[in-house]
Design a protein around this motif. Structure first.
Motif, PDB file in Angstrom:
ATOM      1  N   ALA A   1       0.850  -1.188   0.000  1.00 48.36           N
ATOM      2  CA  ALA A   1       0.000   0.000   0.000  1.00 48.36           C
ATOM      3  C   ALA A   1       0.884   1.235   0.000  1.00 48.36           C
ATOM      4  O   ALA A   1       1.904   1.276   0.692  1.00 48.36           O
ATOM      5  N   VAL A   2       0.483   2.241  -0.768  1.00 50.88           N
ATOM      6  CA  VAL A   2       1.261   3.470  -0.836  1.00 50.88           C
ATOM      7  C   VAL A   2       0.346   4.669  -0.637  1.00 50.88           C
ATOM      8  O   VAL A   2      -0.806   4.672  -1.102  1.00 50.88           O
ATOM      9  N   SER A   3       0.831   5.648   0.071  1.00 47.88           N
ATOM     10  CA  SER A   3       0.097   6.904   0.224  1.00 47.88           C
ATOM     11  C   SER A   3       0.102   7.618  -1.120  1.00 47.88           C
ATOM     12  O   SER A   3       1.150   7.886  -1.687  1.00 47.88           O
ATOM     13  N   MET A   4      -1.094   7.940  -1.636  1.00 50.02           N
ATOM     14  CA  MET A   4      -1.230   8.394  -3.021  1.00 50.02           C
ATOM     15  C   MET A   4      -1.181   9.905  -3.190  1.00 50.02           C
ATOM     16  O   MET A   4      -1.171  10.406  -4.310  1.00 50.02           O
ATOM     17  N   GLY A   5      -1.141  10.673  -2.107  1.00 48.28           N
ATOM     18  CA  GLY A   5      -1.156  12.116  -2.205  1.00 48.28           C
ATOM     19  C   GLY A   5      -2.503  12.680  -1.792  1.00 48.28           C
ATOM     20  O   GLY A   5      -3.421  11.930  -1.446  1.00 48.28           O
ATOM     21  N   PRO A   6      -2.552  14.022  -1.803  1.00 47.94           N
ATOM     22  CA  PRO A   6      -1.554  14.985  -2.280  1.00 47.94           C
ATOM     23  C   PRO A   6      -0.374  15.131  -1.313  1.00 47.94           C
ATOM     24  O   PRO A   6      -0.434  14.657  -0.184  1.00 47.94           O
ATOM     25  N   GLY A   7       0.659  15.805  -1.808  1.00 48.26           N
ATOM     26  CA  GLY A   7       1.825  16.020  -0.982  1.00 48.26           C
ATOM     27  C   GLY A   7       3.014  16.425  -1.830  1.00 48.26           C
ATOM     28  O   GLY A   7       2.858  16.942  -2.943  1.00 48.26           O
ATOM     29  N   SER A   8       4.200  16.168  -1.315  1.00 50.97           N
ATOM     30  CA  SER A   8       5.437  16.510  -2.003  1.00 50.97           C
ATOM     31  C   SER A   8       5.579  15.706  -3.289  1.00 50.97           C
ATOM     32  O   SER A   8       5.468  14.474  -3.288  1.00 50.97           O
ATOM     33  N   TYR A   9       5.848  16.391  -4.384  1.00 47.57           N
ATOM     34  CA  TYR A   9       6.041  15.719  -5.670  1.00 47.57           C
ATOM     35  C   TYR A   9       7.161  14.688  -5.563  1.00 47.57           C
ATOM     36  O   TYR A   9       6.986  13.521  -5.938  1.00 47.57           O
ATOM     37  N   THR A  10       8.302  15.110  -5.041  1.00 43.81           N
ATOM     38  CA  THR A  10       9.453  14.221  -4.952  1.00 43.81           C
ATOM     39  C   THR A  10       9.165  13.044  -4.027  1.00 43.81           C
ATOM     40  O   THR A  10       9.465  11.891  -4.352  1.00 43.81           O
TER      41      THR A  10
END
Length: 219
Positions: free
Chosen positions: A63-72
């Motif tokens: 599982a991955v946090s999909m955003g929003p957030g830092s682009y990098t």
């Protein structure tokens, strides 16, 4: 029962947890002034697997946090998650970063407004009720004195974007939880388990993070 690896890199917090049936069995995280995700992410993954006395073959999903957030930060986390899923032939689960942040707070009244810093007076935010149901769309918003005026209940502001709102939103209906700054993979455990149970997955080949804004070079 196998494990789900949870990766949260949408903010300055590089966070990795290993969970089983929605419960965290191992976690590593570090929030520094700079973005150290590229250096720490794979080390953290290896450490949580070792602590749980398992290996990559024990993973049922990532599982991955999909955003929003830092682009990098998002690119690093999503690239690592997709690489593991492709190599291991296991499903990829995408988790809303703002919900992850909201779930760090438990309330019985009012609404939760998770906020991630998006430069200057702009924040990524959404509004959740006491059961973490989303009451507004996720957006990048420039905060003004009229922000959230449609909500009459207490607004609980959390995240690294909340503090800069204090001068513009001083009303007593706004409560600032300064101890809650970054989302963590710990709160991803139950969310990813529920998604996995429902086979709510994303396409490993075509999934992209939810950037919400165009890339800014010094972000």
């Amino acid at each position: 029962m196998g494990f789900i690896l949870n990766i949260e890199t949408a903010t300055k917090n590089c966070s990795v947890s290993l969970a089983q049936a929605g419960n965290v069995v191992a976690i590593r995280e570090f929030a520094g002034e700079g973005y150290s995700h590229a250096e720490k992410l794979h080390i953290f993954i290896e450490e949580v697997l070792k602590e749980a006395e398992t290996n990559f073959s024990g993973l049922e999903a990532v599982a991955v946090s999909m955003g929003p957030g830092s682009y990098t930060g998002l690119r690093i986390g999503v690239s690592a998650a997709k690489g593991l899923c492709y190599a291991l032939n296991i499903p990829l689960l995408a988790i809303d970063t703002l919900e992850v942040l909201a779930r760090k707070l438990k309330i019985t009244e009012g609404v939760i407004v998770p906020m991630i810093d998006a430069r200057r007076m702009e924040v990524y935010n959404a509004v959740f009720d006491t059961n973490y149901n989303k009451k507004s769309d996720t957006k990048a918003e420039i905060i003004t004195g009229d922000s959230f005026s449609e909500y009459t209940d207490i607004c609980h502001l959390v995240g690294d974007g909340a503090e800069k709102c204090r001068a513009l939103l001083p009303d007593n209906k706004f409560m600032y939880h300064n101890d809650i700054i970054y989302p963590s993979s710990a709160e991803m455990a139950l969310l990813s388990y529920n998604k996995h149970q429902k086979s709510d997955t994303v396409d490993v080949a075509y999934f992209e993070p939810f950037y919400l804004k165009d890339f800014v070079m010094n972000r």
